[in-house]
Design an enzyme around this catalytic site. Sequence first.
Site: not given
Lengths: 414, 78
Positions: A349-350
């Site tokens: 998620c980054a």
Amino acid sequence: MSSANTDKHLIYLDNAATSWPKPPEVAAAMAAYLAESGGNPGRSGHRLSIAAGRVVLEAREAVASLFNVDDPFRVIFTLNATHALNTALFGLLQPGDRAVTTAMEHNSIMRPLRELERRGVEVVVIPCDTAGFVDVDRFQHELAQGARVACFQHASNVSGTIQPLELLVTAARAAGSYTVVDAAQTAGVLPIDVTATDIDLLAFTGHKGLQGPPGTGGLVLGPSFDPETLQPLVRGGTGSRSEFEEHPNMLPDRFEAGTPNGVGLAGLAAAIDVLTKRTVRRVRAEEQDLTARLQLALAAIPGVRIYGPLDPSLRTAVLAIRIENVAQDEVGLILDEEFGVLTRVGLHCAPAAHRTLGTFPDGAVRLSLGYSTSPDDVDRTIEAIHHIATCAPHPPNGLDAVGKHLPSASEKPL
Amino acid sequence: MSPSLPFSLGVVVFHTTSAAIKADKVLRQANLSTKLVPTPRHLSSDCGLAIRFSWTDLERIVGILQGNSVETAGYHEL
């Protein structure tokens, strides 16, 4: 019991996603809440409602004490750190405002900021070095141009890189910017003193380092932060001022509408009690030792690349690695199926962080240690990774290190 | 209240239920015999929970709640 977690050899290295297993006290407190204090906290005057309200207050006081905030009503409970960060960013920023963040952020900061950018907020992303540390000079320089908010992770969920929190908060304070600190990876992992550091808003989650259940988290308002400057994200029933159709301003009700997660907060209070007895400093010392042991051994394996800081004191118990000549998702699968080592592969998620570290778009294998990780777990993980790296095939002609076809001379570039 | 009681009762009301529950906790720690009750409708509206106490304890209660930074919305004799 499902067969998935009855394997006695299971090595859980995904604590940065959620800690597991939780201390038994957490489940016991949650079961007791459902059985004994199942009323709606603070809504009705009867004994079960009061009992539930007491549990929520206990959780609030535990969090306030952990982060050193005098007033427990400055702890606002949310579903998770994402919900807390959305409350902070959407509550502080208006079109025309400027926000400064870093190139290591999780989407829990990036996506709200990109939406705010679409609505007219200027978003400035400060570059970070390949170990993940923000360029402090650029950070200070951009803040000096004027910014309402400085928003950043305390430590990276990908590489474990710990940002210089005090330095960044001091810079933001000097520039007159509000600080929004994402402590999703550090609450319960590193000591955090909201009052001494003078943080405006600290977002935390309950289900990672704090060892509590999912569905718990919050936003801690620092002692010098004026709650009236933050607009609530949700409005609704609070059990107070019920004859008014306008939402109340008093804390914590201003930022807490709707029935709270009482059962989750019962678990969170129990988890923080366990953690406080063990002490965050001791947890940190143990995790740092184990991480250093893992990092040193992995660094010696040919074909293994480790991302993030070399110095174990500058990282949390999170390591991102890649094994040459094997697809990273394949590494995750082999670790799980052959060795019982549970990791998380991909982009975590980054995407911004992976771009900074040089692992975008293929991602990396993340090993995140925790409360339950033993030295033996670490040694067996080292053996497993050694095995995978040593058995990795040499890349066949026409394939690069991650198994992608390289364009041949006759192919036109896309 | 019932005229047969030998002493009069009071209630302290609050802006939030969280404050009422915190007040109840600190007063119990001080061994005061108080009781969390639904707020009498004629008094306030701010929050549904109030604390009923013996009016003779008023000064002590004010001191304890102030000392613990618990914000109140008023004290009323019943």
